[in-house]
Design a protein around this motif. Structure first.
Motif, PDB file in Angstrom:
ATOM      1  N   SER A 148       1.075  -1.276  -0.112  1.00  0.00           N
ATOM      2  CA  SER A 148       0.081  -0.068   0.170  1.00  0.00           C
ATOM      3  C   SER A 148       0.854   1.389  -0.194  1.00  0.00           C
ATOM      4  CB  SER A 148      -1.368   0.136   1.439  1.00  0.00           C
ATOM      5  OG  SER A 148      -0.318   0.173   2.474  1.00  0.00           O
ATOM      6  N   GLY A 149       2.173   1.370   0.768  1.00  0.00           N
ATOM      7  CA  GLY A 149       2.785   2.508   0.673  1.00  0.00           C
ATOM      8  C   GLY A 149       2.548   3.016   1.685  1.00  0.00           C
ATOM      9  N   TYR A 150       1.933   2.500   3.123  1.00  0.00           N
ATOM     10  CA  TYR A 150       2.029   3.414   4.244  1.00  0.00           C
ATOM     11  C   TYR A 150       3.057   3.114   4.999  1.00  0.00           C
ATOM     12  CZ  TYR A 150       1.901  -0.017   7.407  1.00  0.00           C
ATOM     13  OH  TYR A 150       3.124  -1.194   8.396  1.00  0.00           O
ATOM     14  N   ASP A 151       3.509   1.961   5.146  1.00  0.00           N
ATOM     15  CA  ASP A 151       5.804   2.166   5.463  1.00  0.00           C
ATOM     16  C   ASP A 151       5.797   3.354   4.494  1.00  0.00           C
ATOM     17  OD1 ASP A 151       5.349   0.565   3.101  1.00  0.00           O
ATOM     18  OD2 ASP A 151       6.101  -0.561   4.069  1.00  0.00           O
ATOM     19  N   LEU A 152       5.702   3.243   3.391  1.00  0.00           N
ATOM     20  CA  LEU A 152       6.686   4.888   3.229  1.00  0.00           C
ATOM     21  C   LEU A 152       6.516   5.982   3.523  1.00  0.00           C
ATOM     22  CD1 LEU A 152       6.649   3.585  -0.251  1.00  0.00           C
ATOM     23  CD2 LEU A 152       8.779   2.781   1.154  1.00  0.00           C
ATOM     24  N   ALA A 153       5.092   7.005   3.935  1.00  0.00           N
ATOM     25  CA  ALA A 153       4.126   7.799   4.593  1.00  0.00           C
ATOM     26  C   ALA A 153       5.040   7.693   5.897  1.00  0.00           C
ATOM     27  CB  ALA A 153       3.071   7.891   4.205  1.00  0.00           C
ATOM     28  N   CYS A 154       5.099   6.740   6.512  1.00  0.00           N
ATOM     29  CA  CYS A 154       5.519   6.588   8.038  1.00  0.00           C
ATOM     30  C   CYS A 154       7.372   6.986   7.624  1.00  0.00           C
ATOM     31  CB  CYS A 154       5.759   5.408   8.923  1.00  0.00           C
ATOM     32  SG  CYS A 154       3.866   5.468   9.534  1.00  0.00           S
ATOM     33  N   ALA A 155       7.819   6.456   7.241  1.00  0.00           N
ATOM     34  CA  ALA A 155       9.411   6.600   6.775  1.00  0.00           C
ATOM     35  C   ALA A 155       9.987   7.535   6.515  1.00  0.00           C
ATOM     36  CB  ALA A 155      10.348   5.518   5.536  1.00  0.00           C
ATOM     37  N   GLN A 156       8.879   8.659   6.024  1.00  0.00           N
ATOM     38  CA  GLN A 156       8.820  10.358   5.586  1.00  0.00           C
ATOM     39  C   GLN A 156       9.084  11.161   6.541  1.00  0.00           C
ATOM     40  OE1 GLN A 156       7.246  10.515   1.755  1.00  0.00           O
ATOM     41  NE2 GLN A 156       8.197   9.066   1.093  1.00  0.00           N
TER      42      GLN A 156
END
Length: 304
Positions: A148-156
């Protein structure tokens, strides 16, 4: 010249699995994450070394530029190397300059959490590579790992986020999430890492018509994100578990493992592994340790 990049780890509080189908999810970046250190080298090779949180090396390999450009696949025992080549190949397609304009690299990654915790070893790597090469992390994820990409949003981001895929595009809203009852929230490791890829595949096989479920999960996520009272927060998490239990056709983690727990336990991310969230009036550390779950981390020590 040495360049260093850093990305936060993540915990998905609501919306697991259904975030893939457009449900609104609440996710929290962690105090733990991963560094990527890039130095110039030679011979058209990348010397790659990955360190776990304790300084031990968990992966070390030399990869040629040619292997990346041609997406060379090695024997199955080299699955980590093959995965890394796949990511770097997709990165090359988005920005070829990092190979065509270079002589070689010495790259080091450093986790600040044990890699088996499931806090985002892959997502922090992908986000760090995207930062280094100045490419879109979401496109890199989609073309390599998927998700989903939610983890990238947390990374950023350094604060809580509401995350949603709208027409297959990530929509990220940072929110202030500091309820008064965080001292009652703990994160417990279930002593096994769950494969996100396998869990997602299982979900996709089982999902039926989930439009109504998404509406319910969206409402629960809003309640959880804006709860002022611990009881309201706990009841919303409980409702979330019941809804996902129906979809996944699995017992909730509380039913399966902690039926006598005085409070609420909720799965985070892939069901059956990694961390769960526990909320209770009293410190539950002894309860979990007596049952063999020795890693119990208070909210204040886990979440940014």
């Amino acid at each position: 010249m040495k360049k260093t990049f850093y990305s936060n780890g993540k915990l998905l509080i609501t919306g697991e699995y259904v975030v893939l189908d457009g449900a609104k999810a609440l996710a929290l970046p962690t105090k733990f994450g991963q560094n990527l250190i890039v130095e110039e080298s030679n011979n058209n090779l990348i010397h790659w070394k990955s360190y776990d949180h304790d300084g031990s090396v968990w992966f070390e390999e030399t990869i040629s530029f040619t292997s990346i450009i041609e997406k060379e696949k090695f024997a199955e025992i080299h699955n980590i190397k093959n995965t890394l080549i796949e990511i770097l190949h997709e990165a090359y397609k988005l920005n070829s300059n990092f190979l065509t304009d270079a002589n070689g690299y010495r790259i080091t990654t450093e986790l600040t959490f044990p890699k088996f915790w499931g806090l985002g070893t892959s997502s922090t790597l992908i986000n760090n590579i995207a930062q280094w090469l100045e490419i879109d992390a979401y496109i890199l994820l989609k073309n390599s790992f998927g998700g989903s990409g939610y983890d990238l949003a947390c990374a950023q981001n350094d604060s809580a986020i509401l995350y949603q895929l709208i027409e297959d595009r990530p929509v990220v809203e940072t929110i202030d999430f500091h309820p008064d009852f965080t001292n009652k929230i703990y994160f417990v490791y279930l002593n096994k890492k769950q494969s996100s890829k396998e869990a997602i595949a299982s979900y996709l096989e089982k999902q039926g018509i989930i439009a109504n479920t998404i509406i319910k999960i969206n409402a629960i996520t809003t309640t959880v994100a804006h709860s002022k009272e611990a009881k309201e927060f706990a009841l919303a998490l409980q409702k979330h578990e019941i809804e996902m239990s129906k979809i996944l056709e699995l017992l909730t983690v509380q039913e399966a493992l902690f039926e006598d727990f005085d409070g609420v336990v909720k799965s985070l991310g892939a069901w059956g592994g990694d961390f769960v969230l526990a909320i209770s009036k009293e410190n539950p550390t002894n309860y979990f340790k007596e049952r063999g779950y020795t890693i119990v981390i208070p909210y204040s020590e886990m979440i940014l």
